[in-house]
Design a protein around this motif. Structure first.
Motif, mmCIF file in Angstrom:
data_model
loop_
_atom_site.group_PDB
_atom_site.id
_atom_site.type_symbol
_atom_site.label_atom_id
_atom_site.label_comp_id
_atom_site.label_asym_id
_atom_site.label_seq_id
_atom_site.Cartn_x
_atom_site.Cartn_y
_atom_site.Cartn_z
ATOM 1 N N ARG A 1 4.600 -0.544 -7.414
ATOM 2 C CA ARG A 1 3.743 0.238 -8.128
ATOM 3 C C ARG A 1 3.185 1.188 -7.724
ATOM 4 N NH1 ARG A 1 -0.918 -4.008 -9.290
ATOM 5 N NH2 ARG A 1 -0.299 -5.217 -7.878
ATOM 6 N N PRO A 2 2.638 2.201 -8.570
ATOM 7 C CA PRO A 2 2.410 3.752 -8.420
ATOM 8 C C PRO A 2 0.926 3.965 -8.128
ATOM 9 C CG PRO A 2 2.745 3.747 -10.594
ATOM 10 C CD PRO A 2 2.954 2.295 -9.675
ATOM 11 N N ALA A 3 -0.279 2.657 -8.296
ATOM 12 C CA ALA A 3 -1.061 2.824 -7.495
ATOM 13 C C ALA A 3 -1.613 0.853 -7.742
ATOM 14 C CB ALA A 3 -2.145 3.565 -8.951
ATOM 15 N N TYR A 4 -2.308 0.932 -6.655
ATOM 16 C CA TYR A 4 -2.968 -1.028 -7.044
ATOM 17 C C TYR A 4 -4.671 -1.020 -7.645
ATOM 18 C CZ TYR A 4 1.778 -1.519 -4.834
ATOM 19 O OH TYR A 4 2.673 -1.729 -4.203
ATOM 20 N N ARG B 1 2.869 7.025 -0.062
ATOM 21 C CA ARG B 1 1.685 7.272 -0.062
ATOM 22 C C ARG B 1 1.559 6.321 -1.783
ATOM 23 N NH1 ARG B 1 -2.062 10.056 3.220
ATOM 24 N NH2 ARG B 1 -1.145 11.244 4.956
ATOM 25 N N ALA B 2 0.335 5.648 -1.788
ATOM 26 C CA ALA B 2 0.126 4.986 -2.774
ATOM 27 C C ALA B 2 -1.145 4.615 -3.055
ATOM 28 C CB ALA B 2 0.838 3.920 -3.310
ATOM 29 N N PRO B 3 -2.288 5.294 -3.908
ATOM 30 C CA PRO B 3 -3.890 4.794 -4.530
ATOM 31 C C PRO B 3 -3.724 3.451 -4.506
ATOM 32 C CG PRO B 3 -2.984 5.776 -5.837
ATOM 33 C CD PRO B 3 -1.860 5.682 -4.849
ATOM 34 N N VAL B 4 -5.036 3.157 -3.523
ATOM 35 C CA VAL B 4 -5.202 1.441 -3.747
ATOM 36 C C VAL B 4 -6.541 1.977 -4.157
ATOM 37 C CG1 VAL B 4 -5.492 -0.833 -2.770
ATOM 38 C CG2 VAL B 4 -3.697 0.218 -2.034
ATOM 39 N N PHE B 5 -7.126 0.824 -5.499
ATOM 40 C CA PHE B 5 -8.196 1.291 -5.899
ATOM 41 C C PHE B 5 -9.208 0.172 -5.527
ATOM 42 C CE2 PHE B 5 -5.620 4.576 -8.394
ATOM 43 C CZ PHE B 5 -7.023 5.114 -8.066
ATOM 44 N N SER C 1 -10.627 -10.407 6.138
ATOM 45 C CA SER C 1 -11.188 -11.864 4.358
ATOM 46 C C SER C 1 -9.305 -10.839 3.866
ATOM 47 C CB SER C 1 -12.034 -12.169 3.402
ATOM 48 O OG SER C 1 -12.633 -13.099 4.110
ATOM 49 N N ILE C 2 -8.466 -11.167 3.470
ATOM 50 C CA ILE C 2 -7.140 -10.528 2.605
ATOM 51 C C ILE C 2 -7.659 -11.177 1.218
ATOM 52 C CG2 ILE C 2 -4.866 -11.065 2.200
ATOM 53 C CD1 ILE C 2 -4.137 -12.042 4.492
ATOM 54 N N ILE C 3 -7.626 -9.275 0.918
ATOM 55 C CA ILE C 3 -8.164 -8.963 -0.598
ATOM 56 C C ILE C 3 -7.318 -8.540 -1.182
ATOM 57 C CG2 ILE C 3 -9.981 -8.225 0.760
ATOM 58 C CD1 ILE C 3 -9.553 -5.485 -0.378
ATOM 59 N N GLY C 4 -5.629 -8.332 -0.923
ATOM 60 C CA GLY C 4 -4.406 -8.091 -2.220
ATOM 61 C C GLY C 4 -3.393 -7.418 -0.869
ATOM 62 N N THR C 5 -2.144 -7.540 -1.246
ATOM 63 C CA THR C 5 -0.931 -6.723 -0.784
ATOM 64 C C THR C 5 -0.065 -5.278 -1.394
ATOM 65 O OG1 THR C 5 -0.960 -9.378 0.270
ATOM 66 C CG2 THR C 5 1.402 -7.644 0.682
ATOM 67 N N VAL C 6 0.404 -4.301 -1.372
ATOM 68 C CA VAL C 6 0.836 -3.728 -1.118
ATOM 69 C C VAL C 6 1.954 -3.907 -0.431
ATOM 70 C CG1 VAL C 6 -0.975 -2.084 -1.992
ATOM 71 C CG2 VAL C 6 0.505 -2.038 0.711
ATOM 72 N N THR C 7 3.289 -3.471 -1.041
ATOM 73 C CA THR C 7 4.703 -3.685 -1.548
ATOM 74 C C THR C 7 5.760 -2.100 -1.297
ATOM 75 O OG1 THR C 7 5.661 -4.362 -3.063
ATOM 76 C CG2 THR C 7 5.209 -6.112 -1.540
ATOM 77 N N ALA C 8 6.040 -2.195 -0.263
ATOM 78 C CA ALA C 8 7.196 -1.173 -0.339
ATOM 79 C C ALA C 8 8.600 -1.243 0.802
ATOM 80 C CB ALA C 8 6.358 0.320 0.269
ATOM 81 N N GLN C 9 9.486 -1.080 -0.060
ATOM 82 C CA GLN C 9 10.778 -1.032 0.620
ATOM 83 C C GLN C 9 11.543 0.211 0.915
ATOM 84 O OE1 GLN C 9 13.122 -3.697 -2.333
ATOM 85 N NE2 GLN C 9 14.793 -3.879 -1.155
ATOM 86 N N ASP C 10 12.385 0.196 1.952
ATOM 87 C CA ASP C 10 13.603 1.169 1.446
ATOM 88 C C ASP C 10 14.528 1.521 0.997
ATOM 89 O OD1 ASP C 10 14.578 3.296 2.192
ATOM 90 O OD2 ASP C 10 15.487 2.472 4.383
#
Length: 714
Positions: free
Chosen positions: A309-312, A395-399, A324-333
Motif C-alpha cells: 500500500r502507498p500508506a498505512y 519508504r512508506a508512511p505509517v499513521f 504488543s503488535i499493532i499492525g504489519t506492513v509488507t513489501a516485496q522485491d
C-alpha cells in the motif's frame, strides 16, 4: 553651293554657319564646295542644319540672300542588338507542363528601325535545348520538355541570341545567359530505409524520456519534406509515443507510462510517416506516407521493494502493553530474483523510539507506553530494503492513531477556595463545582460528586450533585465561628461514568469570614479574601488614590536626588588625609564558612541538613528538604538529571548566590587520594620514605617531604 554673281575672278567669298560648321563641315570659300571632315554617326545625330552665304570679298557684303541646307544621315547596319541584362535568373516549378512561361528576355538595336531591317531583332536559343524554347519575336522562354524532375537536375543554363536584319545572313547579333532553377513541388512521398527498427530501454526509464529515433527519407525539400510521425497500431501504443523533431524531421520514440520488465518484456509498434503538405496534382503518384515496424525490448533493472500500500493507517489503544503488535506492513522485491526484504523504522520520524518493527516480517510493535492525551497521532516512516543490496530501498508512511481508554480520573476544572459567613444559615449555597476529564468520551462525560467517606460523618457542609456535571456545596448548620475554626478542608470525590470507572478526591478550601447583613465578606481570620463579585466602588477609589500618592512621592524623590550635588571625596589637593570609600561587600571569601558547607564538594552522602545562612535574612522560612542518597551504581547521566530537576523544583532554593552540586564521583578510590588537601585532617605525621622507592619520577617529591621529616627530627 554656287552663286550666279560669281564670275570666277575671286571677288566672292563663301561662308558656312550652323550645326557642326567649321568642325564637322567646312566650305571652300572660293568654290563653295561643302565637305565633311570626319565619319558621321547617325546614332549620335541624325540631322544637321547649315546656312551658307556668298559675300563680297572686298566689301564683306552679301551678294545673295543666305541659303539653308538640311543634311540627313542615312543609316547603315553598324550596331548589334544589346540585351538589357548580361545574365538573367529565373525559376520554374518542376513537373511543369510544356509551354510553361519561364522568363522574357529583351534586346534592343540602336539602328534606325524605319530604314531597312537594321533594327529588326529575332531571338533564338543557342544552348538549353530540348528543355526550353524561346519565341523568336517576343523573347519569351518556355519549357519544352514534359515532367522535368528537380530531384534529377535542378539547375539549367540557357544561352539566347538576338540577331538584327530579321535574322538574315550578314546581320549583327548579341547573346545573353539565362540561369533557370527548377523549384520543388511535393512529388515524392516519404520512405523508410528500413522495414524494422529495434530499440532497448531499461524499465526504470521515466515518462517522456526518449528511447530511439527513426527517420523516413523524402527527396523533396523545405515544407514539401515535412513529415509527421504517428503510431497506428501495436501492443505498446498506450505505453509509448512518438514526436517529430522539426529540425531533423526525425521521429522520436518516447515512454508514456512506467514500464515493468516482470510484466512485459517486448513491445511491437507500427509507426507511420506522412507528409504534412500534400499537393493534390500529384496524388496519382501514390499515397504520400509510409510505415515501419518498431520493436522495443525492455531491460531488467534492480528495483527497490514495493509496499503493498502507498500508506498505512493503524489504530492502537493507549493501554496496550509494551511489545504488543499493532499492525504489519509488507513489501516485496518486484524483480525476478525476488530478493528478501529487511524492514526498519526511520528514526528521524520516531525520535523517542516509541515503536519498533520486526526486520523479517514487518510487524510493528510498541516499545514504550502510549498516552493519547499526550499525543494522539504518531506518524512514522518504515523503510524496506533488499538484504543483498541495501541501497535499493523504499519508504512508506505509517499513521498510527492512539485510541482512548478511560485511564484519567476527573478533576476540578479550577482550584476552588471559597468562604462561608459566620452568620450563614443552614442549606445555604456557598460554591458551585465543575469537573473536567482528559479522556475522550463519545457519548459525553457524566460526573458524579460526593463527600469523601471520611468526611461524611460530622461534616459541616454537604454536597449536592446537580446531575449536569456540576455540584453545589451547602452549609449543614447555622452560624460559624472563625475563632474556633478559621479554615475547613472539604474532600470531594469525583467519579466518571466510563469503564473502568475512574475517581479522584479533590479538596475545597473554605474559610470562615465576617460578613455584613447582606452576606458580603468583610474580613477573614488572617487575611481578607476577595469576593468573587469584586471590590466595592469606594475600596477601588481608595486603592487608586494610594497608588497615585505613591507615584507622586517617587517622582519628587527622583527630582530632588538629581539636584543634589555630589560631595567630592577630597575637597582640595592640600586636604591630604586618610579616606576610606566603601563600595560593596560581595562575600566573606574563603574564611566565610557560614555561606556554604565545603563538605558538599567532597561527598554528596556527607551532606547534612541544610543550614540557613547567618549573614542574611531569608525571605521565607521553609522546612529544609533532604536530598535522598543516590545508590553507588546510579548512572551518571540519571544522577545529574535528578539533581537538576530537584534544584529546579525546590521551593526552598535560596534567592541568593549558592552552589548546586551536580557531579558525583562515587565513594572514593580504593587507592585513596594522592592530594594533600585532606592531609590536614589526618592525625599524626606521615612517613614519606616510600616515595624514594617509586623511582626517578617521584624523586622531587621524596626530596621535598624527606627534608621536612629530617627538619622535624632535628
Amino acid at each position: 553651293m554656287h552663286s550666279d554673281q560669281d564670275r570666277g575672278d575671286g571677288s566672292l567669298k563663301y561662308i558656312l554657319s550652323g550645326d557642326g560648321a567649321g568642325d564637322l563641315f567646312i566650305i571652300n570659300e572660293n568654290t563653295g564646295d561643302i565637305q565633311a571632315t570626319k565619319r558621321l554617326d547617325r546614332e549620335e545625330k541624325p540631322v544637321y542644319i547649315l546656312r551658307a552665304q556668298a559675300i563680297n570679298r572686298r566689301t564683306g557684303r552679301p551678294v545673295e540672300p543666305e541659303s539653308e541646307f538640311i543634311i540627313k544621315i542615312h543609316d547603315i547596319n553598324d550596331n548589334e542588338p544589346m540585351f538589357t541584362k548580361d545574365v538573367y535568373n529565373a525559376s520554374v516549378p518542376e513537373m511543369s507542363d510544356v509551354g510553361t512561361f519561364v522568363v522574357q528576355v529583351t534586346a534592343t538595336d540602336a539602328d534606325d528601325p524605319t530604314y531597312g531591317n537594321s533594327a529588326k531583332v529575332v531571338y533564338s536559343i543557342l544552348q538549353g535545348q530540348p528543355y526550353f524554347s524561346v519565341e523568336s519575336e517576343s523573347g519569351i522562354i518556355k519549357t519544352a520538355l514534359l515532367n522535368m524532375d528537380r530531384e534529377n537536375r535542378e539547375q539549367y543554363q540557357v544561352v539566347i541570341q538576338a540577331k538584327d536584319m530579321g535574322g538574315q545572313m550578314g546581320g549583327l547579333s548579341g547573346t545573353t545567359t539565362v540561369n533557370i532553377t527548377l523549384t520543388d513541388v511535393n512529388d515524392n512521398p516519404p520512405r523508410f530505409p528500413q522495414s524494422t527498427y529495434q530499440f532497448k530501454t531499461p524499465e526504470s526509464a521515466p515518462p517522456e524520456s526518449p528511447i530511439g529515433r527513426i527517420k523516413a527519407n523524402d527527396a523533396d525539400v523545405r515544407e514539401n519534406a515535412e513529415i509527421e510521425y504517428s503510431i497506428t497500431e501495436g501492443d505498446g501504443s498506450d505505453m509509448f509515443g512518438v514526436i517529430t523533431d522539426k529540425d531533423t524531421q526525425e521521429g522520436i520514440i518516447t515512454v508514456k507510462k512506467a514500464l515493468d520488465f516482470e510484466k512485459k518484456k517486448l513491445y511491437t509498434l507500427k509507426v507511420e510517416a506522412s507528409n504534412t503538405h500534400v499537393d493534390p496534382r500529384f496524388l496519382y503518384l501514390g499515397p504520400f506516407k509510409d510505415s515501419t515496424t518498431v520493436r522495443i525490448l525492455v531491460e531488467d533493472v534492480d528495483e527497490p521493494p514495493v509496499f503493498s500500500r502507498p500508506a498505512y493507517i493503524l489504530e492502537v489503544k493507549e493501554d496496550v502493553p509494551i511489545n504488543s503488535i499493532i499492525g504489519t506492513v509488507t513489501a516485496q522485491d518486484p524483480d525476478v530474483a525476488n530478493n528478501p526484504v529487511k524492514y526498519s523504522v526511520d528514526r528521524h520520524t520516531d525520535m523517542d523510539r516509541v515503536f519498533n518493527i520486526n526486520s523479517g516480517n514487518g510487524s510493528i510493535f510498541t516499545s514504550k507506553p502510549l498516552d493519547r492525551e499526550t499525543l494522539l497521532w504518531h506518524n512514522i516512516t518504515v523503510i524496506a530494503a533488499e538484504i543483498n543490496n541495501p541501497k535499493q530501498s523504499s519508504r512508506a508512511p505509517v499513521f498510527i492513531k492512539v485510541l482512548d481508554v478511560n485511564d484519567n480520573a476527573p478533576e476540578f476544572a479550577m482550584f476552588y477556595e471559597t468562604f462561608v459567613c459566620e452568620n450563614a444559615k443552614a442549606e445555604q449555597l456557598i460554591q458551585t463545582l465543575s469537573a473536567v476529564d482528559k479522556d475522550d468520551s463519545f457519548s459525553g462525560h457524566q460526573f458524579s460528586f460526593s463527600l469523601a467517606p471520611e468526611a461524611t460523618s460530622g461534616s459541616n457542609f454537604t454536597i449536592q450533585d446537580n446531575r449536569d456535571n456540576t455540584a453545589g456545596i451547602f452549609t449543614r448548620r447555622t452560624r460559624y465561628n472563625r475563632h474556633e475554626m478559621s479554615t475547613y478542608l472539604l474532600p470531594v470525590v469525583i467519579l466518571d461514568s466510563d469503564y473502568p470507572v475512574q475517581s479522584s478526591t479533590e479538596t475545597v478550601t473554605i474559610r470562615v469570614c465576617a460578613c455584613d447583613h447582606r452576606g458580603k465578606m468583610q474580613s477573614c481570620n488572617a487575611e481578607a479574601l476577595i469576593h468573587p463579585t469584586g471590590l466595592s466602588t469606594g475600596a477601588l477609589i481608595a486603592i487608586l488614590l494610594c497608588i497615585i500618592i505613591l507615584l507622586v512621592t517617587v517622582v519628587l524623590f527622583a527630582a530632588l536626588k538629581r539636584q543634589r550635588k555630589k560631595e567630592p571625596l577630597i575637597i582640595s589637593k592640600e586636604d591630604i588625609r586618610d579616606n576610606i570609600v566603601s563600595y560593596n561587600d560581595e562575600g566573606g571569601g574563603e574564611e566565610d564558612t557560614q555561606a556554604f558547607d565545603i563538605g558538599t564538594l567532597r561527598n554528596p552522602e556527607a551532606i547534612e541538613d541544610n543550614k540557613l545562612r547567618r549573614d542574611i535574612v531569608p525571605e521565607a522560612l521553609f522546612m529544609p528538604r533532604r536530598t535522598p542518597a543516590v545508590r553507588d551504581n546510579t548512572d551518571v547521566r540519571d544522577f545529574i538529571n535528578q539533581r537538576l530537576k530537584e534544584n529546579d523544583t525546590d521551593p526552598t532554593a535560596p534567592p541568593y548566590d549558592s552552589l548546586a552540586t551536580y557531579a558525583y564521583e562515587g565513594n572514593g578510590s580504593v587507592a585513596e587520594s594522592l592530594s594533600s588537601l585532606e592531609s590536614v585532617t589526618t592525625d599524626g605525621d606521615q612517613d614519606y620514605d616510600y616515595l624514594s622507592d617509586w623511582g626517578p619520577r617521584f624523586k622531587k617529591l621524596a626530596d621535598m617531604y624527606g627534608s621536612v621529616d629530617s627538619d622535624k627530627d632535628s
